[in-house]
Design an enzyme around this catalytic site. Structure first.
Site, PDB file in Angstrom:
ATOM      1  N   LYS A  65     -27.659 -66.385  14.464  1.00  0.00           N
ATOM      2  CA  LYS A  65     -28.451 -66.692  13.268  1.00  0.00           C
ATOM      3  C   LYS A  65     -28.143 -68.069  12.673  1.00  0.00           C
ATOM      4  O   LYS A  65     -28.985 -68.652  12.003  1.00  0.00           O
ATOM      5  CB  LYS A  65     -28.234 -65.619  12.187  1.00  0.00           C
ATOM      6  CG  LYS A  65     -28.852 -64.273  12.514  1.00  0.00           C
ATOM      7  CD  LYS A  65     -28.689 -63.305  11.345  1.00  0.00           C
ATOM      8  CE  LYS A  65     -29.080 -61.897  11.725  1.00  0.00           C
ATOM      9  NZ  LYS A  65     -29.084 -60.983  10.579  1.00  0.00           N
ATOM     10  N   ASP A 101     -34.401 -61.120   6.296  1.00  0.00           N
ATOM     11  CA  ASP A 101     -33.408 -60.183   5.751  1.00  0.00           C
ATOM     12  C   ASP A 101     -33.429 -60.301   4.227  1.00  0.00           C
ATOM     13  O   ASP A 101     -33.316 -59.309   3.502  1.00  0.00           O
ATOM     14  CB  ASP A 101     -31.990 -60.521   6.246  1.00  0.00           C
ATOM     15  CG  ASP A 101     -31.805 -60.190   7.723  1.00  0.00           C
ATOM     16  OD1 ASP A 101     -32.484 -59.276   8.214  1.00  0.00           O
ATOM     17  OD2 ASP A 101     -30.973 -60.857   8.375  1.00  0.00           O
TER      18      ASP A 101
END
Ligand code: ATR
Length: 267
Positions: A65, A101
């Site tokens: 990420k 997220d």
């Protein structure tokens, strides 16, 4: 078909293919969501893979990420402040990075009418998940406290976001929102709550990012104390997937279908 994908390593535990493929089917789009495992040294190849296979969007999961960020043309400001991208969109102008997220956290809180603005918020944890939560809650106007098993890491994160680092033993029942961003309570992990049971009031909203089990020791204790609302990580998981799907296709997916696909896979 429109091709979407997830990359990361390993990808054995991801539920995303089931969730997204169910959403494509329900939307009657000829779409596919596939797994593309990548070791760390293969991360620089991701843009070429996206272009070669005309992938319209890609989720990025652990441990890539952060490392995909330099490969992208544009990073959304919230993803930038979280230092993490979990969603790439292949736009005509180039590859764009987002962090859905964070959108999943925002939607989870909205689902119980929790507005973080001017709220006293406690984040438990100081890793990547905690950082994403801190980036969002700070931008939403919360007064942030961060607690963590290793206090020095809470201090480092607090410094970045102008938050207060609180030692576990100094925590008091003064929060309208408590958010667990650690794996404590996850099945297969240490099965206990990461904070003492004395923090809950009837005005507290408690959110756990964990979705397995659906009721963690933290949420069980919060429920028993009669808190205002409890949210588990399932809502966050479905909402982050829905936000990615919309970014790629422009279509609002059917959450019920996504939730059922998740449940079928989890069973
Ligand atoms: P992620 O990117 O998923 O957040 P991470 O960077 O490894 O993962 O961070 C994990 C977080 O969970 C850390 O805050 C960690 O605490 P430490 O900094 O003390 O390691 C926390 N954590 C992990 N296992 C835990 C446990 N059993 N009890 C409490 N906290 C735990």
């Amino acid at each position: 078909p429109q091709i979407t994908a997830v990359t990361g390593y390993p990808l054995t535990h991801t539920f995303s293919p089931e969730i997204h493929n169910a959403a494509f089917k329900a939307a009657k789009i000829r779409g596919r969501y596939v797994k593309i495992p990548a070791a760390s040294q293969e991360v620089p190849l991701i843009p070429d893979v996206i272009k070669k296979y005309r992938i319209i969007g890609m989720n990025v999961t652990i441990p890539h990420k952060e490392s995909v960020i330099p490969l992208l043309k544009r990073i959304d400001p919230l993803a930038e402040s979280a230092g993490a991208v979990n969603t790439i969109r292949n736009s005509p102008a180039g590859l764009e990075g987002y962090n859905t997220d964070i959108l999943g956290i925002a939607a989870s809180l909205a689902s119980v009418d929790m507005d973080p603005k001017d709220a006293d918020v406690l984040i438990i944890g100081a890793g990547g998940a905690a950082k994403a939560a801190a980036a969002y809650l700070k931008s939403a106007g919360a007064r942030l406290s961060i607690t963590n098993r290793t206090h020095s890491r809470a201090e480092t994160l607090a410094e970045i976001f102008g938050a207060r680092a609180v030692k576990l033993e100094d925590l008091a029942p003064e929060y309208q929102l408590i958010l667990n961003a650690t794996p404590a309570g996850m099945s297969g992990f240490e099965h206990c709550s990461p904070v003492p049971n004395t923090l809950f009031t009837k005005d507290t909203v408690v959110m756990d990012m964990i979705y397995d089990p659906e009721v963690t020791p933290l949420l069980a204790a919060a429920k028993a104390a009669g808190v205002r609302a409890c949210i588990n990580g399932k809502t966050m998981l479905i909402e982050q997937a829905a936000a990615s799907f919309t970014l790629w296709t422009g279509i609002t997916p059917n959450r019920d279908v996504m939730r059922k696909a998740f449940e079928a896979r989890a069973a």
